[in-house]
Design a protein around this motif. Structure first.
Motif, PDB file in Angstrom:
ATOM      1  N   PHE A  89      30.206  79.779   9.679  1.00  0.00           N
ATOM      2  CA  PHE A  89      29.910  81.004  10.408  1.00  0.00           C
ATOM      3  C   PHE A  89      29.387  80.915  11.617  1.00  0.00           C
ATOM      4  O   PHE A  89      29.647  81.512  12.747  1.00  0.00           O
ATOM      5  N   PRO A 110      32.229  77.844  15.129  1.00  0.00           N
ATOM      6  CA  PRO A 110      33.669  78.229  14.773  1.00  0.00           C
ATOM      7  C   PRO A 110      34.421  76.968  15.280  1.00  0.00           C
ATOM      8  O   PRO A 110      35.616  77.062  14.776  1.00  0.00           O
ATOM      9  N   LEU A 136      36.102  75.626  12.110  1.00  0.00           N
ATOM     10  CA  LEU A 136      37.093  76.159  11.460  1.00  0.00           C
ATOM     11  C   LEU A 136      38.450  76.053  12.086  1.00  0.00           C
ATOM     12  O   LEU A 136      39.300  76.209  11.100  1.00  0.00           O
ATOM     13  N   LYS A 137      38.572  75.494  13.073  1.00  0.00           N
ATOM     14  CA  LYS A 137      39.821  75.167  13.717  1.00  0.00           C
ATOM     15  C   LYS A 137      40.545  74.021  12.812  1.00  0.00           C
ATOM     16  O   LYS A 137      41.746  73.854  13.138  1.00  0.00           O
TER      17      LYS A 137
END
Length: 620
Positions: free
Chosen positions: A151, A154, A157-158
């Motif tokens: 969280f 970020p 997350l990609k």
């Protein structure tokens, strides 16, 4: 003013998380390993949204002492080791003390635990900070839930692939854990639905059935081998059951799943010529060894390892798998395919023995009575006038103790069959009675268990392969040259040829360096049968010089496969009875008569039971 400074702890943890917490499956692995180190007997894992939303692990292990709660998320805080010496004999799955610190740096962690005679507690740790620390309900063991993964990072997350891929990674991790610890009950649930659950009764074969199904578990073969340094145990799967990649070779050392290319390759080598080259076996093997002989401190994932006495282990593993395969009849059975029906509950099964077909009706089997053939010179009228007098042949069950050995005639004109060593003590093939030939390609046979089909090309290919392989580098006088051949190579090739003169001599060449770039061959091996041996010798030397890791046995094998394929009888080639008998006899002398050198089956079996089912003579 100096520019070098120490990074804050929260940044250090985020950097460490990049190595330890690669994806949701990495978290599952680390947390479940902690549960196993805590001697849990029941471990339940609940996944929401492929782990990106929530990962919850519940165990009944020893739990965490109340006094240790403040150190849980500190880097390199661990209860697994105390001294540097212990790094050289790791006996636990975890030991770095990095997992919880890395996980807590990039997610929200809720942890509840209690150790015997200690105070139960609950901690909430989010993004590297404590949010809550309270006394909780009494429950021996640990419950940990990781939410909102990445969280605060970020960018990570990609690099997360689609959710189905992440779920597959988690399933793979949990399956390997269940295989390594059959005495532990594992439960894996995705979004409220159970994916699998094991009983924890210690039966590895039952775990294999739960994870991979009855086709795999029913075709397992036990493996057991031991040396002064290593002990190998587990199961391999019969060669007719294959996969398209090597990921199904499950290897563990001291119950730790490891990735070791050479060890996997040794298992594949044991299946050599028993499976097609583009297929891979299934194996479930655990190696027990002194922890001092293995280094697991190679990568944060602790999956890559370094081994002492590696060569000894590779030889032991390959020999153990070969022995298990050679002690088993590997003729695949053709099974009747049932039409799809409504799903019913799987009954309890006994996994102590391989599941067998029901053959109650076989006990009264007798081969069909065959009429003696009428000589071809008789006319149809003479044949019609002669009384019908079938001659029943006496049949002796070949599986009884006093049964005579099948006598088969030698062929007269069969193409290029080779002589073999005496029959081994243990017969590889069952008794088979030849009935005839199908399309000039398949030989039809029978015994009291049913019908067999033999691929004549594959059979002779196996016969010739084993003969050529035994003799291609057999010590002999070779072929001397009255006038030696002289070869000249480039300077680049000269360096490697000089290094490999010994290898050339091992395969039968009398070769010496006669100049700066020249080599003289005075004798070459007798198995080179080409019309122009000089050209073949030149090609072979060039091939060896261009091969980084030339293996004499591998070259011997490739040559044997090529020569056996070219010299074997082809399809649509009709054989007489004597030729078929001779082919079957020669095949029975082979070390591995079940597949051709390319891994295709030589013989397949259809039981009488299955045949009668196809004709609805048995309504089951």
């Amino acid at each position: 003013m100096g520019q070098i400074h120490v990074l804050p702890a929260h940044i250090q943890n985020k950097i460490a998380a990049g190595e330890v917490v690669e994806r949701p499956s990495s978290i599952v692995k680390e947390i479940v390993e902690n549960s196993l180190d805590a001697h849990s007997t029941v471990i339940e894992v609940f996944i929401t949204n492929s782990g990106m939303e929530s990962i919850k692990v519940v165990d009944n292990g020893h739990g965490i002492d109340y006094e240790d709660r403040t150190l849980l998320f500190e880097r390199h805080a661990t209860s697994k080791i105390d001294t540097a010496y212990e790094l050289f004999e790791i006996r636990s799955l975890g030991f770095r003390g990095e997992a919880l610190a890395s996980i807590g740096a990039v997610s929200k962690v809720t942890l509840e635990s209690m150790r015997n005679n200690s105070t139960p507690f609950k901690i909430v740790y989010s993004g590297g900070k404590y949010d809550e620390d309270t006394v909780w309900h009494e429950r021996r063991g640990t419950i940990i839930e990781i939410e909102d993964l990445f969280f605060n990072t970020p960018a990570r997350l990609k690099y997360i692939k689609n959710l189905r891929t992440e779920a597959g990674k988690i399933i793979d991790i949990m399956q390997r854990m269940a295989l390594n610890y059959p005495e532990v009950s594992f439960r894996l649930a995705f979004d409220g639905k159970d994916r699998f659950k094991t009983t924890g009764n210690g039966n590895l074969k039952e775990v294999i059935n739960i994870l991979y199904g009855i086709q795999v578990s029913a075709n397992t073969l036990p493996v057991s081998a031991e040396s002064p340094d290593y002990k190998i145990s587990g199961y391999i799967v019969r060669p007719e059951v294959t996969r398209s990649n090597r990921n199904y070779i499950n290897l563990s050392i001291n119950n730790r799943h490891v990735r070791h290319f050479k060890l996997s390759q040794s298992i594949i080598n044991a299946y050599h010529t028993l499976q097609p080259r583009d297929k891979y076996p299934l194996a479930f093997l655990n190696i027990t060894m002194d922890p001092k002989l293995i280094d697991v401190n190679v990568h944060p994932s602790k999956v890559e390892v370094k081994l002492s006495k590696e060569t000894e282990l590779l030889k032991l593993a390959e020999a153990a798998v070969k022995e298990a395969l050679m002690e088993t009849e590997l003729i695949p059975e053709v099974e009747h395919k049932k039409p799809k029906a409504e799903k019913v509950e799987q009954p309890a099964m006994d996994f102590s023995e391989r599941h067998e077909q029901i053959r109650e009706h076989i006990n009264t089997y007798e081969p069909p009575v065959r009429q003696q053939r009428t000589p071809f010179k008789e006319t149809l009228q003479q044949e019609a006038e002669r009384p019908f007098q079938p001659q029943k042949q006496q049949y002796t069950n070949p599986f009884k103790q006093d049964a005579p050995v099948q006598q088969q005639a030698k062929p007269k004109d069969i193409p290029a069959f080779v002589e073999h060593e005496p029959l081994p003590e243990k017969e590889k093939l069952p008794y088979l009675e030849i009935i005839g030939q199908l399309h000039g390609t398949y030989i039809i046979m029978q015994n009291e268990t049913g019908m067999y089909l033999m691929d004549q090309h594959a059979a002779q290919e196996r016969i010739k392969y084993e003969y050529i392989y035994r003799n291609i580098i057999k010590e002999d006088d070779g072929i001397p040259l009255l006038i030696p051949y002289t070869f000249e190579f480039s300077f680049d090739d000269v360096i490697t040829i000089d290094e490999k003169l010994t290898e050339l001599q091992e395969i039968g060449f009398d070769i010496e360096k006669s100049g700066i770039k020249q080599y003289t061959v005075a004798r070459y091996p007798s198995w080179i049968k080409a019309n122009n041996p000089e050209e073949d010798i030149n090609d072979l030397i060039e091939f060896i010089s261009q091969t980084d890791h030339f293996d004499v046995n591998k070259y011997r094998e490739e040559m044997s496969i090529m020569m056996s394929c070219k010299q074997s009888i082809k399809a649509n080639h009709y054989l007489d009875k004597n030729q078929m008998d001779a082919l079957l006899t020669e095949l029975g002398k082979c070390h591995s008569p079940y597949t051709c050198p390319h891994g295709r089956p030589v013989i397949i079996h259809m039981t009488t039971y299955e045949i009668e089912r196809l004709f609805n003579r048995i309504m089951k």
